[in-house]
Design an enzyme around this catalytic site. Structure first.
Site, PDB file in Angstrom:
ATOM      1  N   LYS A   8      54.285  48.837  29.632  1.00 50.74           N
ATOM      2  CA  LYS A   8      53.369  49.310  29.175  1.00 50.74           C
ATOM      3  C   LYS A   8      52.737  48.441  28.036  1.00 50.74           C
ATOM      4  O   LYS A   8      53.488  48.262  27.053  1.00 50.74           O
ATOM      5  CB  LYS A   8      53.507  50.861  28.502  1.00 50.74           C
ATOM      6  N   SER A  24      40.537  41.326  39.087  1.00 50.70           N
ATOM      7  CA  SER A  24      41.897  41.371  38.547  1.00 50.70           C
ATOM      8  C   SER A  24      41.646  41.590  36.810  1.00 50.70           C
ATOM      9  O   SER A  24      40.410  41.849  36.554  1.00 50.70           O
ATOM     10  CB  SER A  24      42.350  39.774  38.667  1.00 50.70           C
ATOM     11  N   THR A  56      44.407  47.183  39.471  1.00 52.29           N
ATOM     12  CA  THR A  56      44.135  45.861  39.770  1.00 52.29           C
ATOM     13  C   THR A  56      45.235  44.977  39.752  1.00 52.29           C
ATOM     14  O   THR A  56      46.397  45.570  39.638  1.00 52.29           O
ATOM     15  CB  THR A  56      42.881  45.218  38.928  1.00 52.29           C
ATOM     16  N   TYR A  57      45.177  43.844  39.671  1.00 56.35           N
ATOM     17  CA  TYR A  57      46.279  42.698  39.572  1.00 56.35           C
ATOM     18  C   TYR A  57      46.008  41.891  38.519  1.00 56.35           C
ATOM     19  O   TYR A  57      45.184  41.347  37.929  1.00 56.35           O
ATOM     20  CB  TYR A  57      46.549  42.136  40.710  1.00 56.35           C
ATOM     21  N   ALA A  73      34.810  43.854  40.169  1.00 56.02           N
ATOM     22  CA  ALA A  73      34.416  45.011  40.120  1.00 56.02           C
ATOM     23  C   ALA A  73      34.831  45.908  38.783  1.00 56.02           C
ATOM     24  O   ALA A  73      34.396  46.729  38.196  1.00 56.02           O
ATOM     25  CB  ALA A  73      34.798  45.741  41.222  1.00 56.02           C
TER      26      ALA A  73
END
Length: 115
Positions: A8, A24, A56-57, A73
């Protein structure tokens, strides 16, 4: 098997939003290392300013830049300057999960530098 929090980045500031990229989140490599994140890893992002939640990545960003850039997006879900939380999860055995400790990093939200 259960899914638990693995990593995190707590309260980092969005530095860029690039709608014209294919997708991404670009994250400063120093932040990635500190939080035990890797390029291509799926992340869940929560925007503290507007309540948006999305996945997302990761794309590796320039080390030491403080870059947190939402691309494609996802750029529509944030504003530059928003504070976001970035989380990744891992699947593990229930017994292992009981003693697992996630990596939680609290960067300086003004600079996104690891403290």
């Amino acid at each position: 098997m259960i899914e638990v929090l693995k990593s995190k980045l707590h309260c980092v500031r969005v530095t860029e939003a690039n709608l014209n990229y294919m997708g991404s989140i670009t994250i400063d490599e120093d932040l990635m290392d500190a939080a035990n994140l890797i390029a291509g890893e799926k992340v869940h992002i929560v925007d503290n300013n507007n309540g948006e939640r999305f996945e997302t990545y990761i794309i590796k960003g320039e080390r030491g830049s403080g870059c947190i850039c939402l691309n494609g997006a996802a750029a529509r879900k944030v504003q530059v300057g928003d504070i976001v939380i970035i989380m990744s999860y891992a699947m593990m055995d229930f017994e292992e999960a009981k003693s697992f400790k996630p990596v939680v990093v609290f960067p300086d939200s003004a600079t996104n530098k690891v403290l």
